[in-house]
Design a protein around this motif. Sequence first.
Motif, PDB file in Angstrom:
ATOM      1  N   SER A 182      -3.269   2.327   6.387  1.00  0.00           N
ATOM      2  CA  SER A 182      -2.987   0.941   6.765  1.00  0.00           C
ATOM      3  C   SER A 182      -1.660   0.892   7.504  1.00  0.00           C
ATOM      4  O   SER A 182      -0.784   1.738   7.311  1.00  0.00           O
ATOM      5  CB  SER A 182      -2.933   0.047   5.523  1.00  0.00           C
ATOM      6  OG  SER A 182      -1.832   0.385   4.696  1.00  0.00           O
ATOM      7  N   ALA A 183      -1.504  -0.133   8.333  1.00  0.00           N
ATOM      8  CA  ALA A 183      -0.278  -0.269   9.125  1.00  0.00           C
ATOM      9  C   ALA A 183       0.891  -0.754   8.282  1.00  0.00           C
ATOM     10  O   ALA A 183       2.050  -0.474   8.594  1.00  0.00           O
ATOM     11  CB  ALA A 183      -0.511  -1.225  10.287  1.00  0.00           C
ATOM     12  N   GLY A 184       0.596  -1.515   7.229  1.00  0.00           N
ATOM     13  CA  GLY A 184       1.654  -2.071   6.387  1.00  0.00           C
ATOM     14  C   GLY A 184       1.160  -2.241   4.972  1.00  0.00           C
ATOM     15  O   GLY A 184       0.175  -1.602   4.561  1.00  0.00           O
ATOM     16  N   ILE A 185       1.802  -3.137   4.220  1.00  0.00           N
ATOM     17  CA  ILE A 185       1.433  -3.309   2.817  1.00  0.00           C
ATOM     18  C   ILE A 185       1.094  -4.759   2.475  1.00  0.00           C
ATOM     19  O   ILE A 185       1.028  -5.103   1.295  1.00  0.00           O
ATOM     20  CB  ILE A 185       2.545  -2.794   1.888  1.00  0.00           C
ATOM     21  CG1 ILE A 185       3.821  -3.651   2.019  1.00  0.00           C
ATOM     22  CG2 ILE A 185       2.852  -1.335   2.170  1.00  0.00           C
ATOM     23  CD1 ILE A 185       4.859  -3.362   0.953  1.00  0.00           C
ATOM     24  N   HIS A 186       0.882  -5.590   3.492  1.00  0.00           N
ATOM     25  CA  HIS A 186       0.511  -6.987   3.247  1.00  0.00           C
ATOM     26  C   HIS A 186      -0.763  -7.325   4.030  1.00  0.00           C
ATOM     27  O   HIS A 186      -1.087  -6.672   5.027  1.00  0.00           O
ATOM     28  CB  HIS A 186       1.643  -7.933   3.648  1.00  0.00           C
ATOM     29  CG  HIS A 186       2.884  -7.768   2.840  1.00  0.00           C
ATOM     30  ND1 HIS A 186       2.967  -8.138   1.515  1.00  0.00           N
ATOM     31  CD2 HIS A 186       4.092  -7.245   3.157  1.00  0.00           C
ATOM     32  CE1 HIS A 186       4.177  -7.874   1.059  1.00  0.00           C
ATOM     33  NE2 HIS A 186       4.871  -7.320   2.031  1.00  0.00           N
ATOM     34  N   THR A 187      -1.446  -8.360   3.574  1.00  0.00           N
ATOM     35  CA  THR A 187      -2.710  -8.744   4.204  1.00  0.00           C
ATOM     36  C   THR A 187      -2.521  -9.099   5.673  1.00  0.00           C
ATOM     37  O   THR A 187      -3.344  -8.738   6.518  1.00  0.00           O
ATOM     38  CB  THR A 187      -3.334  -9.933   3.445  1.00  0.00           C
ATOM     39  OG1 THR A 187      -3.619  -9.526   2.103  1.00  0.00           O
ATOM     40  CG2 THR A 187      -4.613 -10.384   4.114  1.00  0.00           C
ATOM     41  N   ASN A 188      -1.445  -9.824   5.988  1.00  0.00           N
ATOM     42  CA  ASN A 188      -1.244 -10.197   7.390  1.00  0.00           C
ATOM     43  C   ASN A 188      -1.069  -8.961   8.268  1.00  0.00           C
ATOM     44  O   ASN A 188      -1.456  -8.960   9.430  1.00  0.00           O
ATOM     45  CB  ASN A 188      -0.064 -11.162   7.534  1.00  0.00           C
ATOM     46  CG  ASN A 188       1.262 -10.556   7.094  1.00  0.00           C
ATOM     47  OD1 ASN A 188       1.895  -9.821   7.836  1.00  0.00           O
ATOM     48  ND2 ASN A 188       1.690 -10.884   5.888  1.00  0.00           N
ATOM     49  N   HIS A 189      -0.497  -7.882   7.711  1.00  0.00           N
ATOM     50  CA  HIS A 189      -0.387  -6.628   8.459  1.00  0.00           C
ATOM     51  C   HIS A 189      -1.773  -6.051   8.737  1.00  0.00           C
ATOM     52  O   HIS A 189      -2.053  -5.575   9.846  1.00  0.00           O
ATOM     53  CB  HIS A 189       0.417  -5.599   7.656  1.00  0.00           C
ATOM     54  CG  HIS A 189       1.838  -5.993   7.408  1.00  0.00           C
ATOM     55  ND1 HIS A 189       2.569  -5.507   6.344  1.00  0.00           N
ATOM     56  CD2 HIS A 189       2.661  -6.840   8.067  1.00  0.00           C
ATOM     57  CE1 HIS A 189       3.785  -6.024   6.369  1.00  0.00           C
ATOM     58  NE2 HIS A 189       3.857  -6.839   7.404  1.00  0.00           N
ATOM     59  N   THR A 205      -0.678  12.455  15.050  1.00  0.00           N
ATOM     60  CA  THR A 205       0.369  11.850  14.212  1.00  0.00           C
ATOM     61  C   THR A 205       0.042  10.381  13.990  1.00  0.00           C
ATOM     62  O   THR A 205      -0.539   9.731  14.865  1.00  0.00           O
ATOM     63  CB  THR A 205       1.752  11.954  14.892  1.00  0.00           C
ATOM     64  OG1 THR A 205       1.940  13.282  15.371  1.00  0.00           O
ATOM     65  CG2 THR A 205       2.863  11.613  13.921  1.00  0.00           C
ATOM     66  N   VAL A 206       0.408   9.854  12.824  1.00  0.00           N
ATOM     67  CA  VAL A 206       0.277   8.420  12.560  1.00  0.00           C
ATOM     68  C   VAL A 206       1.629   7.869  12.119  1.00  0.00           C
ATOM     69  O   VAL A 206       2.521   8.621  11.709  1.00  0.00           O
ATOM     70  CB  VAL A 206      -0.776   8.122  11.464  1.00  0.00           C
ATOM     71  CG1 VAL A 206      -2.157   8.512  11.925  1.00  0.00           C
ATOM     72  CG2 VAL A 206      -0.421   8.803  10.158  1.00  0.00           C
ATOM     73  N   PHE A 207       1.763   6.570  12.209  1.00  0.00           N
ATOM     74  CA  PHE A 207       2.975   5.899  11.738  1.00  0.00           C
ATOM     75  C   PHE A 207       2.566   4.633  11.017  1.00  0.00           C
ATOM     76  O   PHE A 207       1.522   4.041  11.301  1.00  0.00           O
ATOM     77  CB  PHE A 207       3.910   5.564  12.906  1.00  0.00           C
ATOM     78  CG  PHE A 207       3.400   4.460  13.799  1.00  0.00           C
ATOM     79  CD1 PHE A 207       3.892   3.166  13.702  1.00  0.00           C
ATOM     80  CD2 PHE A 207       2.403   4.714  14.742  1.00  0.00           C
ATOM     81  CE1 PHE A 207       3.418   2.153  14.522  1.00  0.00           C
ATOM     82  CE2 PHE A 207       1.919   3.703  15.569  1.00  0.00           C
ATOM     83  CZ  PHE A 207       2.434   2.417  15.461  1.00  0.00           C
ATOM     84  N   TYR A 208       3.366   4.223  10.060  1.00  0.00           N
ATOM     85  CA  TYR A 208       3.150   2.960   9.370  1.00  0.00           C
ATOM     86  C   TYR A 208       4.450   2.546   8.703  1.00  0.00           C
ATOM     87  O   TYR A 208       5.436   3.307   8.703  1.00  0.00           O
ATOM     88  CB  TYR A 208       2.005   3.044   8.358  1.00  0.00           C
ATOM     89  CG  TYR A 208       2.058   4.193   7.385  1.00  0.00           C
ATOM     90  CD1 TYR A 208       2.765   4.099   6.187  1.00  0.00           C
ATOM     91  CD2 TYR A 208       1.355   5.377   7.632  1.00  0.00           C
ATOM     92  CE1 TYR A 208       2.786   5.148   5.280  1.00  0.00           C
ATOM     93  CE2 TYR A 208       1.372   6.429   6.729  1.00  0.00           C
ATOM     94  CZ  TYR A 208       2.087   6.310   5.553  1.00  0.00           C
ATOM     95  OH  TYR A 208       2.107   7.347   4.653  1.00  0.00           O
ATOM     96  N   THR A 209       4.491   1.327   8.169  1.00  0.00           N
ATOM     97  CA  THR A 209       5.715   0.824   7.546  1.00  0.00           C
ATOM     98  C   THR A 209       5.387   0.107   6.243  1.00  0.00           C
ATOM     99  O   THR A 209       4.231  -0.219   5.951  1.00  0.00           O
ATOM    100  CB  THR A 209       6.463  -0.165   8.468  1.00  0.00           C
ATOM    101  OG1 THR A 209       5.713  -1.396   8.555  1.00  0.00           O
ATOM    102  CG2 THR A 209       6.663   0.391   9.859  1.00  0.00           C
ATOM    103  N   SER A 210       6.424  -0.121   5.458  1.00  0.00           N
ATOM    104  CA  SER A 210       6.366  -1.042   4.323  1.00  0.00           C
ATOM    105  C   SER A 210       7.477  -2.059   4.545  1.00  0.00           C
ATOM    106  O   SER A 210       8.103  -2.073   5.612  1.00  0.00           O
ATOM    107  CB  SER A 210       6.572  -0.285   3.004  1.00  0.00           C
ATOM    108  OG  SER A 210       7.909   0.177   2.910  1.00  0.00           O
ATOM    109  N   ASP A 211       7.763  -2.873   3.566  1.00  0.00           N
ATOM    110  CA  ASP A 211       8.869  -3.826   3.714  1.00  0.00           C
ATOM    111  C   ASP A 211      10.196  -3.112   3.895  1.00  0.00           C
ATOM    112  O   ASP A 211      11.131  -3.659   4.473  1.00  0.00           O
ATOM    113  CB  ASP A 211       8.958  -4.738   2.489  1.00  0.00           C
ATOM    114  CG  ASP A 211       7.815  -5.730   2.416  1.00  0.00           C
ATOM    115  OD1 ASP A 211       7.090  -5.866   3.414  1.00  0.00           O
ATOM    116  OD2 ASP A 211       7.637  -6.355   1.357  1.00  0.00           O
TER     117      ASP A 211
END
Length: 656
Positions: free
Chosen positions: A344-351, A587-593
Amino acid sequence: MKHPFIARLKNKRWAWQLLFVVGIHLLTLLVFTLYRLVQYIALNHMIDAAGDASHLTAFVRGCWFDNVITCYVMVLPVALLLLAATFGYARRWTRRATVIWCSIFFALAFMASAANIPYFAYFFKNLDSSIFGWFGYVGTTTGMLLGESSYWLYIALYFVVLAVYIWLLRRWRRFIDRRIEQVADARPHWSAMVVHLVFSALLIALCIFGIRGRRGYNPIKISQAYYCHDPFLNQLGINPMFNLLTSTLDDLRKENSELHLMPYQEAITNVRRELGIDSLAVDSTQVLHRRVVAEGTPRHPNVVVILMESMSASLMQTFGQQQPLTPTLDSLYHTSLAFTRFYSAGIHTNHGITATLYSYPALMFRNLMKGTVTPRREGLPTVLHAEGYHNMFFMTHEAQYDNMNAFLLTNGYDEVFAEEQYPAEERVNSFGVPDKFLFDYALNAIRQRAEASQPFMATLLTISNHPPYIIPDWFHPKTSDPETQIVEYSDYCIGRFLAEASKESWYDNTIFVILADHGKLVGKSEAELPQSYNHIPLIIFGAGVTPALYEGLGTQVDVMPTLLGMMNISYDYDGFGQDLLRTPRHTVFYTSDTHVVGRDSTALFMYNPKAEQTFYYDVTGADSLRATTDSPHHQQLRSYAFSMVQTAEYLYRRQK
């Protein structure tokens, strides 16, 4: 016989005032430590059993951070009480006012500490400014807090501890009152006033130093809490109110209003090269714009996208889960085009929505669907809409949540179905209706739409696998823990929907895409950002889809180009994704808060911008990460992740 020090205090109002504030200070630190101890006991399963770090150090550093918050609140009472007593003024009302002051402000600080325990259990991070995003949905948030029974213990703990704390403050104030009233009401000698004035100034300065937290050029930062390789122990030492305040202040500071990981020009150049568009002319407003030309004849099957709430890959037996929680997903995984290393790209639904549907990556804590003016995005819905599709979005909760209604209708959707359209009696908690109702409602709406001559795209956003968990009486799970029972229920609802859909005339001409909006913490965390939070399943099956196991890397931003590539549809593209079936990712990238991550098949780079902490891991192990040191390879991952996120920041700023 009384101790000589106590005997001397009896004749010194200033000393009794000092003892009064010191007593409050120590009591407050004790309460903060109590909350930290409760978090330690409740969440000790998150600690790396193989680690050898001292657990006591986390408490020592925690007291350090607790003292910062305590000094913030106490500096004013310390200054007023000691300076007044220096000149012989030590009235009872000043101490009563101090008790009221401390009761109010420390009640807020203790609330953060109590709330941090379930918050950390769910997000594996301390309370920060991202919680203010919930304040716009008071009813939903209140329903979530009160509707989840596992939160009740911490709510009760907060009120009990606060009541005892205020009671002890009042008892302590009365004790000091009686002692001061025994002191003769006489003006102090000038020499005593000078001595007390000097000591008062020193104590006030000491309190200010406590707020600063350390010597040196910079005041204390959360990076001071990091002392070992165990992410739980490192974060245990951070006072939740300190983290909340500093993250909020950081958000408000002009220099921190945008990410500065690397220069924009360098980032954009790197990204264009990675995406194979470096030969095209650069438009400053569309630095990633390119035309994607399909290789075959376009086809227009229906598309059904199911975004499952918090469905980590770790919950599936396919990925090592011991309990049979997801028989539907596990079965589909072996009969579909299934992706093993998808994130997943982030850790929230909107992401999950913006990345999956619009190929726009998550920018840490930001909600990219919000804005003074609703953002416009080109993505899968807009492309299919231009191809003649009728697009529908189904959610369980109110349409205004996260600005979904405005955002989706602005960006390619024709209809949005939400709680406002559903019968009131079907609502089960603050997030609206359960998954079963959502699927039944969507199936009926899709059936009606399928009667028209145009193709459709239907997106279903589930919710049941999110606290507060509501498991219907008629459903009989095989496990006993609500955390796993709700996963069984969510999987059952997917299976039932697909079984019913298979009876419909439109089924054979439909591509189904099933993935999660993000994952969740499953088991222990192996790193500062648990892998289970971003490792999610992606399953594609249906019309024209050849079953296969895709073992390469992928992320949510790749869904749009991969799906449109399967449909042979040409389109203009500004996104960050790749057609995985034609251009595999290395390679992949993603973030959290709080973190930016870059990873490939052998290594993982992780960076916390606010704490200025960098972490390196070897990912070649079958079951876990292995912490390692910096290397040229990790620097390549750093450059890749920073380039992608910084370019996304640039486009976000340009649009604003």
